[in-house]
Design an enzyme around this catalytic site. Structure first.
Site, PDB file in Angstrom:
ATOM      1  N   GLU A  56     -82.718  67.012  83.904  1.00  0.00           N
ATOM      2  CA  GLU A  56     -81.473  66.431  83.400  1.00  0.00           C
ATOM      3  C   GLU A  56     -80.358  67.459  83.491  1.00  0.00           C
ATOM      4  OE1 GLU A  56     -81.105  65.805  79.177  1.00  0.00           O
ATOM      5  OE2 GLU A  56     -82.868  67.046  78.789  1.00  0.00           O
ATOM      6  N   ASP A  77     -79.869  61.888  84.084  1.00  0.00           N
ATOM      7  CA  ASP A  77     -81.253  62.078  83.648  1.00  0.00           C
ATOM      8  C   ASP A  77     -82.176  61.408  84.662  1.00  0.00           C
ATOM      9  OD1 ASP A  77     -83.348  62.855  82.151  1.00  0.00           O
ATOM     10  OD2 ASP A  77     -82.926  61.583  80.415  1.00  0.00           O
TER      11      ASP A  77
END
Lengths: 372, 418
Positions: free
Chosen positions: B104, B8
């Site tokens: 992400e 992420d």
């Protein structure tokens, strides 16, 4: 109004009105059939303002007059009566009383004043054999568009010339065209009109009750088309608008063709298409040396393949088609052999009855391919 | 036993903006528009988040909470470009990469020990490679399920790595708030709180049948998630599964509500173009298109039309969208938001048309030329005349609800657009 009529006669004529009377009750009077008694006959008229039908049958008229009776209720009841004479009497309050043997019924009618006036049939333009018109309809009606928004495609293009009759229908995906060289000496200048699908269905029904060699009288005015079958008259509003320029989309020629047994082809496509997508009904037709392969697969369900012998020695061509479209043609034609004409996967294919098909008819069915 | 990474990017939009304007570094920054504009926060820097600013919050609210924040417009092209760079780095570590949104990704690193070493050292090398190639920080969660990997990367933030050892999932999750579970939003949280469930551990202790009874399939999925398993919706697939989009849509909220038909229709033209362009990018044809219309009073209608074939042509989509709009819009109403949505996506267009084929073919060729021009000179280089006046600045969002797969697309370019 007061008359006596045979139950069988009345049921037969009322049956023809059922396809025409308004099912929805937006205009209540249109659910009724107009009954007029005069001389030694009664006339029955039904209309939904698009389509109208007028028929008649012999009756013993005691008192002439006219009134309207709910068409479906009348037929549903009369059908259940024994085959005997039926006495009908219209009272001043517009109620109709029906007496048949020991059965008595009263049905609430409506005054004839509010029943729409149907246009008069103008001079007859042509005498057309009922069998020819009916078979032309049966060969094109399935290609009409079901999409109401494409209103110019909601019927067939009917064309009359002194040298013959032709009919074309298309939904934008396929096109059916049939011509017959019946002589129509009364047609001095070519006549074109768009005939709505519903009227075509009614013509088929009326045709079934006539002998195929019988003639119908055809006529048209600015807004309507008229088909007179003996004592029965069907009239239909024309579809307005321009039918597409179909001659532009008709393939001039196809580089390849194969001749096939119609029934074999139909059965093969029916089998294989069990494994085609329910909505698109896509099947792949692959013509290769000596045979036609038909193939379809559904990734989650299964796949199926059929092949037919075919006299072909060109390079293989595979084209996707909607199976339903092909089946429509194969079910509508009656000839033993058909020919399948094609070019490539992006061009229209065509089915025709093989050269010595049913005499007289020239029948072409053009289908656009699918990209699968 | 699988080994999943969830990577992420830390404050992705803000970090990208900082690369272009280093003076922003360390300051409270809000991406998404100016403080007085209508619209929502796309992303906020960690400094701004301390004041309670978070994504999906109205810009004006953000300004009230943090008046000293620097408000910057979003730059979707920049984010896509960097998202592409991120994707390249990930791709060099594993062929199994799923971009869950613009910032992400899930990776399957099962069986790569001989190549990358143990998971933790692989993660550190990935972390370094990311910094080197993109100058951006990321956080990495490692676990035997994607669900736990995602929660772990969140716990590792910012700029950290966290490995949840197999068998330790339940213990790791138990003390966390239920909101930390992907897919649990306000509504589920409220339901759960009513039963006295606040922590994931409380949820794991609940009877599965009880959850199923009250929440249906979603309840079962929740029970699985609380024990650290991949369950429900997006998690039912595998990394690297075919994830061609199920639908493609674009929406636009006007800065000022408008009743002007020209403005509205040209906006629809623009939205139709954007949808068609993405259909062509994916090589997909839409069977169904849908108009979304939100009036000033927030009442919203959707109206759909199904074609008898598939389409990816701007003109065809716009024509139908406009017809739907004209047929369904309340006369003279002022409108807040418009959206165009395409579904029933198939790789081929299906039935060809006999009557319009020549015309359609011309448009197909024209559109492929237009696409080449756009690839070379940018998205705004060519447009339908109608769409010219409907041009607007594209808005972007990081995944505010934190739902993996919510905006999932095949390529990283896809992510983040909503």
């Amino acid at each position: 109004m007061e008359f006596t009529v045979s139950k069988t006669d009345l049921v037969r004529e009322l049956n023809f009105s059922q396809g025409v009377v308004e099912k929805k009750t937006t205009i209540p009077i249109l659910s009724n059939v107009l009954v007029e008694a005069a001389g030694d006959r009664i006339n029955l008229t039904a209309t939904d303002l698009e389509l109208g039908i007028r028929s008649s049958c012999p009756a013993r008229v005691k008192k002439q007059g006219a009134g309207t009776i709910p068409a479906k209720r009348l037929l549903d009841y009369v059908r259940l009566l024994p085959d005997a004479d039926l006495e009908v009497k219209l009272q001043d309050n517009q109620w109709a009383s029906l007496v048949c043997g020991r059965s008595r019924t009263r049905i609430a009618g409506m005054s004839r004043e509010s029943f729409p006036e149907l246009p008069q049939m103008p001079d007859v333009l042509a005498q057309i054999p009922v069998g020819v018109l009916a078979s032309m309809i049966a060969r094109t009606i399935f290609a009409i568009s079901m999409e109401e928004s494409r209103f110019t495609l909601n019927g067939s293009l009917l064309m009359l010339k002194s040298s013959g009759l032709s009919m074309v229908a298309t939904d934008g995906h396929r096109l059916a065209m049939v011509e017959h060289p019946v002589e129509l000496p009364g047609v001095t200048s070519p006549f074109r009109a768009l005939l709505p699908r519903k009227a075509m269905g009614e013509i088929l029904k009326l045709g079934q009750d006539s002998s195929p060699d019988a003639m119908l009288s055809f006529s048209g005015d600015e807004n309507h088309l008229f088909f007179q079958f003996g004592q029965r008259l069907l009239l239909s509003r024309k579809l307005t608008g321009n039918f597409p320029d179909f001659e532009r989309v008709l393939p001039k020629d196809h580089p390849h063709f194969v001749a096939l047994d119609r029934e074999e082809l139909r059965k093969s496509i029916e089998r294989v298409s069990q494994f085609s997508d329910e909505r698109s009904r896509a099947v792949r037709m692959r013509v290769q040396e000596g045979e036609l392969h038909i193939h379809s697969s559904l990734s989650e369900t299964g796949e199926s393949e059929d092949s037919l012998p075919a006299d072909y020695d060109g390079s293989p061509v595979e084209i996707g088609f909607n199976a339903s479209y092909l089946l429509d043609f194969l079910r509508a034609s009656s000839e033993e052999k058909v020919t399948f004409h094609f070019k490539d996967p992006n061009s229209a294919g065509e089915l025709r009855p093989a050269a010595n098909g049913e005499p007289g008819y020239k029948y072409r069915y053009v289908v656009m391919p699918m990209r699968i | 036993m699988k080994t999943y990474f969830h990577v992420d990017m830390d404050a992705f939009f803000v970090s990208v903006e900082e690369l272009f304007d280093p003076s922003l570094i360390g300051k409270p920054v809000v991406v998404g528009g100016q403080a007085n504009q209508r619209g929502v926060v796309s992303a906020a820097s960690y400094a701004a988040r301390k004041f309670g600013v978070h994504s999906a919050m109205p810009l004006r609210t953000a300004h009230r909470l943090c008046p000293q924040a620097i408000f910057v417009d979003g730059h979707p092209t920049r984010y896509r470009e960097y998202s592409g760079k991120v994707y390249q780095v990930l791709k060099s570590f594993s062929p199994q990469v799923d971009m869950a949104s613009v910032d992400e990704a899930y990776m399957d690193l099962t069986g790569t020990e001989r190549l990358h070493g143990p998971p933790l050292s692989a993660a550190h090398r990935l972390h370094d490679a990311m910094k080197r190639s993109t100058a951006l920080n990321c956080s990495i969660g490692i676990a035997a399920s994607r669900m736990v990997a995602k929660v772990a990367s969140d716990q590792a933030k910012p700029n950290g790595v966290l490995w949840v050892l197999p068998g330790e999932e339940a213990r790791f999750l138990a003390p966390l708030d239920v909101r930390k579970i992907p897919g649990v939003g306000k509504v589920t949280e409220k339901n759960l709180q009513a039963w006295g469930v606040r922590k994931v551990g409380d949820l794991a202790a609940l009877d599965e049948d009880f959850l199923r009874q009250h929440l249906g399939q979603w309840g079962l999925a929740l029970a699985g998630k609380s024990r650290g398993m991949d369950a429900g919706g997006w998690f039912d697939g595998e990394v690297g599964d075919d994830n061609t989009p199920k639908s493609i849509s674009h929406e636009f909220t006007f800065n000022e509500d408008t009743a002007d038909s020209d403005t509205l229709e040209s906006t629809l033209a623009r939205l139709s173009e954007m949808v068609a362009r993405r259909l062509r990018e994916h090589d997909l044809h839409a069977r169904t298109i849908q108009l979304k219309l939100r009036y000033s009073d927030f009442s919203t209608i959707t109206r759909a039309h199904s074609f008898d074939h598939g389409t990816q042509l701007d003109t065809e989509i716009f024509q139908q969208i406009r017809a739907l709009f004209r047929a369904n819009r309340k006369a003279n109403s002022t409108i807040r938001l418009l959206g165009v949505h395409a579904s029933g996506l198939k790789p081929a267009e299906g039935q060809l048309n006999m009557l319009d084929e020549t015309n359609t073919n011309r448009w197909r060729k024209a559109m492929s030329a237009v696409d080449r021009l756009r690839d070379k000179f940018g998205e705004d280089s060519v447009s339908l005349a109608m769409g010219l006046r409907g041009r607007f600045r594209e808005r972007v969002h990081e995944n505010p609800a934190g739902l993996p797969g919510k905006t999932a697309g095949k390529t990283p370019r896809e992510g983040g657009e909503r």
